[in-house]
Design a protein around this motif. Structure first.
Motif, mmCIF file in Angstrom:
data_model
loop_
_atom_site.group_PDB
_atom_site.id
_atom_site.type_symbol
_atom_site.label_atom_id
_atom_site.label_comp_id
_atom_site.label_asym_id
_atom_site.label_seq_id
_atom_site.Cartn_x
_atom_site.Cartn_y
_atom_site.Cartn_z
ATOM 1 N N ARG A 234 0.823 -1.200 0.000
ATOM 2 C CA ARG A 234 0.000 0.000 0.000
ATOM 3 C C ARG A 234 0.868 1.266 0.000
ATOM 4 N NH1 ARG A 234 -5.227 0.943 0.431
ATOM 5 N NH2 ARG A 234 -5.965 2.940 1.253
ATOM 6 N N ALA A 235 1.932 1.244 0.795
ATOM 7 C CA ALA A 235 2.841 2.388 0.804
ATOM 8 C C ALA A 235 3.482 2.576 -0.570
ATOM 9 C CB ALA A 235 3.910 2.183 1.864
ATOM 10 N N THR A 236 3.811 1.461 -1.223
ATOM 11 C CA THR A 236 4.411 1.534 -2.552
ATOM 12 C C THR A 236 3.438 2.137 -3.557
ATOM 13 O OG1 THR A 236 5.766 -0.411 -2.093
ATOM 14 C CG2 THR A 236 5.471 0.187 -4.403
ATOM 15 N N LEU A 237 2.162 1.804 -3.427
ATOM 16 C CA LEU A 237 1.166 2.370 -4.347
ATOM 17 C C LEU A 237 1.081 3.882 -4.201
ATOM 18 C CD1 LEU A 237 -1.636 -0.329 -4.062
ATOM 19 C CD2 LEU A 237 -0.256 0.181 -6.082
ATOM 20 N N PHE A 238 1.241 4.380 -2.983
ATOM 21 C CA PHE A 238 1.267 5.832 -2.795
ATOM 22 C C PHE A 238 2.476 6.444 -3.509
ATOM 23 C CE2 PHE A 238 -1.558 5.108 0.942
ATOM 24 C CZ PHE A 238 -2.537 6.031 0.612
ATOM 25 N N VAL A 239 3.614 5.759 -3.412
ATOM 26 C CA VAL A 239 4.816 6.238 -4.094
ATOM 27 C C VAL A 239 4.594 6.244 -5.607
ATOM 28 C CG1 VAL A 239 7.247 5.741 -4.570
ATOM 29 C CG2 VAL A 239 6.351 5.468 -2.255
ATOM 30 N N LEU A 240 3.984 5.185 -6.118
ATOM 31 C CA LEU A 240 3.716 5.100 -7.555
ATOM 32 C C LEU A 240 2.747 6.188 -8.001
ATOM 33 C CD1 LEU A 240 3.380 1.257 -8.107
ATOM 34 C CD2 LEU A 240 5.373 2.707 -8.451
ATOM 35 N N LEU A 241 1.761 6.488 -7.174
ATOM 36 C CA LEU A 241 0.809 7.538 -7.513
ATOM 37 C C LEU A 241 1.518 8.887 -7.638
ATOM 38 C CD1 LEU A 241 -2.068 8.546 -7.969
ATOM 39 C CD2 LEU A 241 -2.342 8.674 -5.470
ATOM 40 N N VAL A 242 2.378 9.178 -6.679
ATOM 41 C CA VAL A 242 3.142 10.438 -6.728
ATOM 42 C C VAL A 242 4.033 10.464 -7.967
ATOM 43 C CG1 VAL A 242 4.912 11.814 -5.583
ATOM 44 C CG2 VAL A 242 3.064 10.785 -4.239
ATOM 45 N N ALA A 243 4.682 9.336 -8.248
ATOM 46 C CA ALA A 243 5.563 9.270 -9.407
ATOM 47 C C ALA A 243 4.786 9.470 -10.701
ATOM 48 C CB ALA A 243 6.280 7.917 -9.435
ATOM 49 N N GLY A 244 3.638 8.823 -10.818
ATOM 50 C CA GLY A 244 2.832 8.964 -12.021
ATOM 51 C C GLY A 244 2.312 10.369 -12.215
ATOM 52 N N LEU A 245 1.876 10.995 -11.126
ATOM 53 C CA LEU A 245 1.399 12.382 -11.213
ATOM 54 C C LEU A 245 2.527 13.325 -11.626
ATOM 55 C CD1 LEU A 245 -0.896 12.527 -8.050
ATOM 56 C CD2 LEU A 245 -1.628 12.574 -10.444
ATOM 57 N N ASN A 246 3.732 13.040 -11.159
ATOM 58 C CA ASN A 246 4.872 13.867 -11.551
ATOM 59 C C ASN A 246 5.155 13.743 -13.044
ATOM 60 O OD1 ASN A 246 7.294 15.508 -11.097
ATOM 61 N ND2 ASN A 246 8.415 13.612 -11.455
ATOM 62 N N LEU A 247 5.034 12.533 -13.576
ATOM 63 C CA LEU A 247 5.226 12.327 -15.008
ATOM 64 C C LEU A 247 4.159 13.069 -15.818
ATOM 65 C CD1 LEU A 247 6.124 8.531 -15.087
ATOM 66 C CD2 LEU A 247 7.636 10.408 -15.698
ATOM 67 N N LEU A 248 2.913 12.986 -15.384
ATOM 68 C CA LEU A 248 1.833 13.695 -16.070
ATOM 69 C C LEU A 248 2.064 15.194 -16.020
ATOM 70 C CD1 LEU A 248 -1.353 11.710 -14.982
ATOM 71 C CD2 LEU A 248 -0.289 11.744 -17.242
ATOM 72 N N ARG A 249 2.493 15.696 -14.870
ATOM 73 C CA ARG A 249 2.751 17.138 -14.735
ATOM 74 C C ARG A 249 3.790 17.588 -15.741
ATOM 75 N NH1 ARG A 249 6.694 20.009 -12.752
ATOM 76 N NH2 ARG A 249 7.772 18.139 -11.965
ATOM 77 N N ARG A 250 4.878 16.827 -15.834
ATOM 78 C CA ARG A 250 5.941 17.222 -16.745
ATOM 79 C C ARG A 250 5.511 17.067 -18.205
ATOM 80 N NH1 ARG A 250 10.634 14.654 -16.960
ATOM 81 N NH2 ARG A 250 11.674 16.582 -17.559
#
Length: 253
Positions: A234-250
């Motif tokens: 579950r903690a990893t999924l939060f990390v992945l969510l942040v990572a994915g949102l960062n990719l979308l932002r860029r």
């Protein structure tokens, strides 16, 4: 040499991201390419970030696939041979699109599936596949995973969703992920040697990321053996969510 050209701060940051990706990979069995591509592309060109993840992904997946021995790994290959075949074919085909896609489009294509997967899992949604629909699911999900993987080096989310939908037992799921990602990593290495992403300069960057990734993988595996897996996933999924949102932002800027 490209590694020397990066400078100490960027090289240190790259090695730290490689170590973090290895720890998470060891704990949950996936996410190394996503963490690497997201973290590295925050300050490096997407093509260099993609080249960097290739060798760490190849080696750590081999470690994961063979943890219970070659016989168990081969059994997993036979049970999931259709899914594997579709993933590998689509991966080789879509890898050639990297050179024709803009950097922004590539980041969005990577970030979108990561965000969707993380949000759905955190919300408690899980895909269920009836036994009679398994072949069609393998074809469809395998094609999608391979298509995304060839362009980004990331084919974990649809693969994890598929294995979860089948109700795969934990140790089997970890082994199958290692086998699937490992064979995909071999194909990815060959594909991007041909596409020019992995070349005489970028291969040194990928080699530099290998030691911290392997060290992180060993530490993460020990944590997985001693700590509750559900909480760490579950903690990893939060990390992945942040990572994915960062990719979308860029990608959308």
């Amino acid at each position: 040499m490209l590694v020397a050209d990066l400078g100490v701060p960027l090289l240190f940051a790259s090695l730290a991201i490689g170590f973090l990706a290895g720890v998470v990979k060891g704990m949950v069995g996936f996410a190394m390419p996503m963490i690497l591509i997201s973290g590295l592309s925050s300050f490096l060109p997407p093509e260099l970030a993609l080249a960097g993840l290739i060798l760490p992904t190849l080696v750590t997946n081999g470690m994961q696939a063979l943890r219970q021995g070659a016989t168990a790994a081969w059994g997993s290959v036979k049970r999931f041979r259709l899914f594997l075949g579709v993933v590998l074919v689509m991966l080789m085909v879509s890898a050639q699109l990297v050179a024709v896609l803009s950097a922004s489009a590539l980041l969005v294509l990577i970030g979108g599936p990561v965000v969707l997967f993380a949000c759905s899992q955190l919300a408690g949604w899980q895909l269920r596949i009836a036994p009679g629909n398994r072949k069609r699911a393998e074809l469809g999900i395998g094609a999608f995973a391979g298509f995304i993987g060839g362009m980004s080096g990331v084919w974990g989310p649809p693969t994890v969703a598929y294995l979860t939908a089948l109700g795969t037992e934990k140790r089997e799921q970890m082994r199958v992920q290692g086998v699937i990602y490992g064979l995909g990593a071999v194909a990815l290495t060959l594909a991007h040697t041909g596409s020019g992403v992995l070349n005489g300069r970028t291969v040194w960057f990928s080699l530099a990321l290998l030691p911290p990734a392997v060290l992180g993988m060993l530490i993460g595996t020990r944590i997985q053996d001693s700590i509750d897996q559900v909480a760490f996933r579950r903690a990893t999924l939060f990390v992945l969510l942040v990572a994915g949102l960062n990719l979308l932002r860029r990608g959308l800027m």
